[in-house]
Enzyme design. Structure first.
Site, PDB file in Angstrom:
ATOM      1  CB  SER A   1      -0.864  -0.003   1.265  1.00 48.54           C
ATOM      2  OG  SER A   1      -1.502   1.248   1.422  1.00 48.54           O
TER       3      SER A   1
ATOM      4  CE1 TYR B   1      -3.851  -2.240   5.389  1.00 47.15           C
ATOM      5  CE2 TYR B   1      -3.177   0.002   4.844  1.00 47.15           C
ATOM      6  CZ  TYR B   1      -3.657  -1.230   4.448  1.00 47.15           C
ATOM      7  OH  TYR B   1      -3.947  -1.460   3.121  1.00 47.15           O
TER       8      TYR B   1
END
Ligand SMILES: NC(=O)c1ccc[n+]([C@@H]2O[C@H](COP(=O)([O-])OP(=O)(O)OC[C@H]3O[C@@H](n4cnc5c(N)ncnc54)[C@H](OP(=O)(O)O)[C@@H]3O)[C@@H](O)[C@H]2O)c1
Length: 318
Positions: A190, A203
């Site tokens: 990501s 995350y």
């Protein structure tokens, strides 16, 4: 003295200008030309082997990979946690790609070590035929300060789901790929793993692991004929960020994102794939290098603007 400063100034301008031109050229080539010129491997995906394994394959980006790889002639192993959704996606793909063979494996990646003996058994018979592994499964924690994460176990869940799944499946399937001297491993990271990810520290850190692991693995595997891609998406219109059905020019659908990503195979090994996400990634990394404080403030503002990112319900992504 003045002359020296002038020469230095021109020198620096020339180097920066050349670098900028190279970046613009690479952007145009990767997004528009490579596919048109047939420089990617999309026409010959079966060259890696007849089977592809996709984790987190019942929704969003994973489901789009499964559908598009099936359309390119590969047989697919769908791995996710819900047997009924696996059956549904399997039926859907069989309807679209009539000759595709599908195998489904239901495991919950937050369960840690125990699931890997199941996966080893399930994949054993076809392990030599698996040419593509898409490590896509991922979850996020509520968007909040680390101190406010509701339960300590959630840290283990995210590490097991986002990191361990990728490392263990790679470890399981890589030996056969090395013997065959071919293979493709696609790891979904990501943009959040490259710059700052305030209020999403766990995350972001898990995705930084995915990126670093992928880049080092790519270097390790190159001489064995195995390609490793680190894919770094920005927002995609899926359940995970709470953007299902809310696509826009900067938030592509999962199908559009994966199309761009598959087009980059054989062209780029570390990429955000979609044109807008490539610009986002480029400027995130440039600004992170030159002006980290500004990036930090901008990221916090951006998270506030995308109200959907502040949902504290984790039920759809764990
Ligand atoms: N969407 C974005 O904006 C975005 C941006 C950057 C990176 N990413 C990354 O892209 C990947 C895919 O995200 P997505 O947006 O497509 O997510 P998604 O739409 O929520 O789909 C996630 C998939 O993973 C499965 N899954 C979730 N937790 C699981 C678990 N513990 N065990 C087994 N399967 C599990 C889900 O199964 P169920 O169907 O049973 O829920 C679903 O098939 C993730 O790694 C994510 O971090 C996404």
């Amino acid at each position: 003295m003045v002359f020296c400063v002038e020469v230095l100034g021109w020198g620096i301008t020339a180097v920066l200008g050349a670098k900028l031109l190279h970046n613009v050229w690479h952007f145009v080539y990767a997004v528009y030309l490579a596919n048109a010129l047939g420089h990617n491997v999309i026409a010959n995906m079966k060259h890696y082997g007849p089977w592809a394994v996709v984790t987190g394959a019942t929704d969003g980006i994973g489901k789009a990979y499964a559908r598009q790889l099936a359309a390119l002639g590969l047989n697919i192993v769908l791995i996710s946690r819900s047997p009924s959704k696996l059956q549904q996606v399997s039926d859907e793909i069989k309807r679209e790609s009539k000759t595709t063979q599908i195998k489904t494996v239901a495991v919950d990646f937050t369960n840690g070590d125990s699931i890997y003996s199941t996966l080893r058994k399930e994949l054993f018979q076809i392990s030599r035929e698996i040419g593509i592994l898409v490590n896509n499964v991922g979850m996020k924690l509520p968007t909040c300060n680390v101190a406010d994460v509701p339960s300590g176990e959630q840290f283990a869940d995210i590490i097991n789901c986002n990191i361990m799944s990728m490392a263990r499946l790679t470890n399981l399937l890589l030996p056969a790929m090395r013997k065959q001297k071919r293979g493709l491993i696609i790891n979904i990271g990501s943009v959040a793993g490259t710059g700052f990810a305030p209020m999403r520290a766990t995350y972001g850190a898990s995705k930084a692991f995915v990126d670093k692991f992928s880049c080092d693995l790519a270097a390790e595997c190159r001489s064995d004929g195995i390609v490793v891609q680190s894919i770094l998406p920005g927002y995609v219109a899926t359940k995970l960020p709470g953007l299902s059905g809310k696509s826009s020019f900067d938030v592509p659908t999962a199908e559009a994102y994966v199309l761009a990503s598959i087009n980059s195979i054989g062209v780029e090994t570390r990429t955000a794939a979609h044109w807008f996400h490539k610009i986002l990634l480029y400027w995130t990394e440039v600004l992170y290098f030159f002006a980290p404080n500004i990036v930090q403030r901008l990221t916090i503002k951006f998270i506030g603007r995308k109200g959907t990112m502040t949902v504290t319900d984790n039920s759809n992504s764990s």
